[in-house]
Enzyme design. Structure first.
Site, short mmCIF file in Angstrom:
data_model
loop_
_atom_site.label_atom_id
_atom_site.label_comp_id
_atom_site.label_asym_id
_atom_site.label_seq_id
_atom_site.Cartn_x
_atom_site.Cartn_y
_atom_site.Cartn_z
N TYR A 135 0.81 -1.23 0.00
CA TYR A 135 0.00 0.00 0.00
C TYR A 135 0.84 1.27 0.00
O TYR A 135 0.30 2.37 -0.07
CB TYR A 135 -0.94 -0.01 1.22
N LYS A 186 3.21 -15.45 3.64
CA LYS A 186 3.46 -16.34 2.50
C LYS A 186 4.99 -16.47 2.41
O LYS A 186 5.60 -16.21 1.38
CB LYS A 186 2.83 -15.70 1.25
N ASP A 219 -2.76 -18.86 2.34
CA ASP A 219 -3.69 -19.69 1.55
C ASP A 219 -4.32 -20.75 2.46
O ASP A 219 -5.54 -21.00 2.41
CB ASP A 219 -2.98 -20.32 0.34
N ASP A 243 -6.34 -7.29 4.09
CA ASP A 243 -7.44 -6.76 3.29
C ASP A 243 -8.25 -7.91 2.71
O ASP A 243 -9.49 -7.93 2.76
CB ASP A 243 -6.83 -5.91 2.16
N ASP A 247 -12.31 -9.65 3.96
CA ASP A 247 -13.53 -9.74 3.14
C ASP A 247 -14.13 -11.14 3.27
O ASP A 247 -15.34 -11.31 3.39
CB ASP A 247 -13.24 -9.43 1.66
#
Ligand code: ATP
Length: 349
Positions: A135, A186, A219, A243, A247
């Site tokens: 970001y 990750k 994941d 982020d 969701d």
């Protein structure tokens, strides 16, 4: 005599202009000792006179207010979204609100798209790093628009930034009676950034032997959120992964209309906003779900130490969900205003 705590309110754009006034009515009904100052920052103001946020806006917010309550920013009439970036990302970055706290709680089994899941099975919190990562908008293009184009997007991770958000997660766990902190990354692919997160997480975890430290690749975390949400407690992750997973988490609790968040720097003026955006397709129709904003208001009051008022609001929201006094996105039939009025009246009783 108690002094009122001062709250800066930025309803913003789209459904923000509907859900925030609704949430303010609920706060008023709770009797919380707060006072509101409204700011018209958003697309209308930007299109009228070019203002995104006034030059001294961030200093003024930090100096004159105890908290900031924001709706949503984003409007199709401003395709660059420049005003949203300057106001919302500006608050997060310039006010250094480094921990984005997103509680994920299922209020009623009927709201969850998963089979055989009870409310107690979905009750965890995601702490998203809020000031670094991709970001930061560092990167560039080479040979732009040609078949040989190259694009880079840098992922910024500082030792200080990673350490403070991980520490925040452990402190949050302790303060909220949580037992586990799970760091998600990750690091099997993003070895440099992930390596830093891994090393810092292990070092900080040693200081909190009352809290269990866990790790999961992001994941695998997504799979776990759907298959066994009950196993999750406090999750800490970077800006981008946070982020995305929130969701998915919002879906577990009934959708974007149900999710609350706070952007926090302990000891400083912090900012609270529903997880959803401005939702242009449903704006101005009195159909947006105000619950995410109302729960955000409760979170803000609790942050300000107004725990009894926050509790009253949360109980009224729970009652609204159980009695189906909610909006169409969660399978009921009330409008934004009618849902908020029902909750405000329940709070006032
Ligand atoms: P922005 O660009 O400001 O992030 P967006 O439309 O891309 O806005 P969201 O506002 O987060 O993203 O919403 C995506 C969709 O989710 C909306 O179009 C709407 O259908 C649904 N939604 C989001 N918030 C709510 C809400 N409070 N009540 C009902 N539906 C909602």
């Amino acid at each position: 005599m108690t002094t009122n705590q001062r709250i800066a309110v930025v309803p913003g754009d789209g459904i923000g202009k509907e859900v925030i006034p609704s949430a303010l009515d609920v706060i008023r009904a709770s009797g919380a000792a707060v006072e509101f100052t409204l700011f018209d920052w958003g697309a209308d103001r930007y299109l009228a006179d070019g203002t995104t946020i006034p030059p001294d806006g961030f200093q003024m917010l930090a100096r004159d207010f105890d908290a900031i309550f924001v709706g949503a920013l984003g409007d199709p009439r401003v395709p660059t979204n420049i005003h949203a970036k300057e106001i919302l990302l500006g608050m997060r970055f310039k006010m250094d609100l480094y921990a984005n706290v997103r509680p994920v709680r299922l209020l009623d089994a009927s709201l969850c798209p998963l089979k055989n899941v009870a409310p107690e099975d979905v009750n965890f919190t995601v702490i998203r790093e809020n000031t670094e990562g991709v970001y930061m908008d560092m990167g560039g293009n080479l040979k732009c628009g040609t078949p040989d184009e190259v694009a880079t997007q840098e992922d910024i991770n500082t030792r200080k930034g990673v350490e403070r958000v991980i520490r925040f997660a452990f402190e949050y766990a302790r303060a909220n009676g949580r037992k586990k902190v799970l760091m998600s990354d990750k690091s099997n692919v993003m070895t440099f950034a992930g390596g830093l997160w891994q090393r810092v997480f292990k070092a900080v975890a040693k200081e909190y032997d009352d809290i269990q430290a866990q790790h999961m690749y992001v994941d695998a975390l997504c799979l776990q959120m759907v298959r066994e949400p009950r196993s999750l407690d406090v999750i800490v992750t970077n800006n981008m992964f946070g982020d995305i997973v929130t969701d998915l988490a919002a879906a577990l609790q009934g959708g974007l209309g149900m999710a609350a968040s706070g952007n926090i720097h302990p000891g400083r003026t912090s900012m609270f906003e529903p997880v959803h955006g401005s939702a242009p397709p449903i704006a101005g129709k009195n159909i947006a779900n105000p619950v995410g904003s109302i729960l955000t208001a409760a979170m803000m009051l609790a942050h300000l130490g107004l725990n009894a008022e926050a509790q009253k609001i949360e109980s009224a929201v729970l009652a609204a969900v159980r009695e189906r006094k909610t909006t169409v996105d969660v399978g009921s039939s009330l409008g934004t205003r009618e849902c908020a009025t029902w909750i405000a009246e329940t709070v006032a009783r």
